[in-house]
Design an enzyme around this catalytic site. Structure first.
Site, short mmCIF file in Angstrom:
data_model
loop_
_atom_site.label_atom_id
_atom_site.label_comp_id
_atom_site.label_asym_id
_atom_site.label_seq_id
_atom_site.Cartn_x
_atom_site.Cartn_y
_atom_site.Cartn_z
N SER B 12 0.85 -1.20 0.13
CA SER B 12 0.03 -0.14 -0.10
C SER B 12 0.85 1.11 -0.13
O SER B 12 2.01 1.15 0.39
CB SER B 12 -0.73 0.01 1.26
OG SER B 12 -1.50 1.25 1.47
N HIS B 13 0.08 2.42 -0.49
CA HIS B 13 1.01 3.63 -0.30
C HIS B 13 1.11 4.15 1.31
O HIS B 13 2.05 4.75 1.78
CB HIS B 13 0.22 4.72 -0.96
CG HIS B 13 0.34 4.70 -2.55
ND1 HIS B 13 0.36 3.78 -3.29
CD2 HIS B 13 1.11 5.71 -3.24
CE1 HIS B 13 0.47 3.91 -4.63
NE2 HIS B 13 1.17 5.11 -4.41
N SER B 14 0.17 3.30 2.07
CA SER B 14 0.03 4.02 3.38
C SER B 14 0.60 2.55 4.38
O SER B 14 0.12 1.31 4.12
CB SER B 14 -1.20 4.08 3.68
OG SER B 14 -1.48 3.92 5.30
#
Lengths: 209, 131
Positions: B12-14
């Protein structure tokens, strides 16, 4: 024609190109972040600076490689550090360019290498010109290289290619989520590509400037 | 007891999304599935990092293969780069699923925990993809 004056050694020229590219990215981090903030996630300049720093950290080793291998090494350093959407695209560009780059660069051979590398970027991004991405700079670059446009003219035209993305609606990348609201903003990837293309062309036609 | 189960990697980007999805997978399948996650760029901010994805692929590697769940565009293309960096023959046994990251990870892991082959694990996740 050769790309650069034979009197400048390959390590000096590669080193100068790395320095030039890092400088132009460093000088434009805020502008690229701000273009990205308008239609994306606001980190394109920061990501490109991280990639430039990773290449700069390997400057001496890269500069002493044959040009093709240097392009590949720079691409691998960049792709492992830029991240974002741009990392795989710039990494693919450099790595593919390095695979194809002729040992004794003649314009026609370099043009073919650029053409193949840009096609590889399009495949990686599953995109094409007209979608408001860095391909809107790389595709005109490919065409200009293939039709023999002088490097000085390419350097002058590059910013116009990026500006042309302003009126485009984004069809790829995060900006495409905005639909029609993406119109009116220059694409940050096209902006960084135009800065790098112009910088590299200027150095190659005048290595000792 | 059959052979090793397919591994799962969540990108994920997070970091919080990736870790949260991994927590949900663990709740479902415990330690029966090799699992790794990564999120964020090299500076720890939101973003993606090919080097961290490569490390996650190594951590979750299984001879049965690895299914990768991603969120937005850069997570997918950086995962492609990491898979190419791993190289053949292992790269042929790593597949990026066209599926929502959280639901896809949980259902892929559930399938993998029963000993399903990589193709079935990927298909289970991709049944969730919007058509």
């Amino acid at each position: 024609m050769t790309l650069a004056d034979a009197a400048m050694s390959s390590p000096m020229l590669i080193g100068a190109l790395i320095d030039d590219c890092c400088s132009v990215i460093d000088a434009n981090v805020e502008r690229l972040d701000s273009l990205d903030a308008a239609i994306g996630d606001g980190d394109h300049g920061t990501n490109m600076r991280r990639g430039a720093a990773a290449v700069l950290a390997e400057r001496e080793a890269i500069a002493n490689l044959p040009v093709g291998e240097a392009l590949g090494a720079a691409g691998r350093a960049a792709v492992m550090s830029i991240g974002g959407a741009a990392g795989p695209l710039y990494g693919t560009l450099l790595i593919e360019l390095g695979k194809q780059f002729p040992a004794e660069p003649k314009r026609a051979d370099v043009a073919r290498a650029v053409s193949d590398a840009v096609d590889a970027v399009a495949r990686r991004g599953r995109s094409e010109a007209g979608c408001k991405t860095l391909l809107d700079v790389l595709c005109p670059l490919r065409d200009a290289m293939l039709d023999g446009t002088p490097l000085a003219a390419i350097a002058r035209n590059a910013s116009r290619w990026a500006e042309a993305t302003k009126n485009m609606r984004a069809l790829r990348g995060r900006a495409s989520f905005l639909g029609a609201r993406s119109v009116g903003h220059v694409d940050p990837g096209a902006a960084s590509a135009s800065l790098l293309v112009a910088t590299i062309c200027r150095r190659l036609r005048d290595p000792f400037r | 007891m059959s052979g090793p189960n397919v591994g799962i990697v969540i990108v994920s980007h997070s970091p919080l999304v990736a870790q949260g999805a991994a927590d949900m997978v663990r709740q479902m399948v415990g330690d029966r599935v090799p699992l790794a996650w990564c999120g964020g760029n090299a500076d720890g901010s939101l973003g993606t990092n090919a080097r961290a994805i490569l490390a996650a692929l190594e951590a979750a590697w299984s001879p049965a293969g690895v299914a990768v769940l991603v969120d937005l565009g850069g997570a997918e293309t950086n995962s492609e780069i990491a898979i190419e960096a791993i190289g053949e023959p292992r790269s042929a046994k790593i597949v990026i699923c066209n599926a929502p990251i959280v639901e896809g990870a949980v259902i892929a892991a559930a399938e993998a925990s029963g000993g399903a082959p990589l193709s079935r694990v990927v298909a289970a996740a991709e049944e969730l993809a919007p058509r």
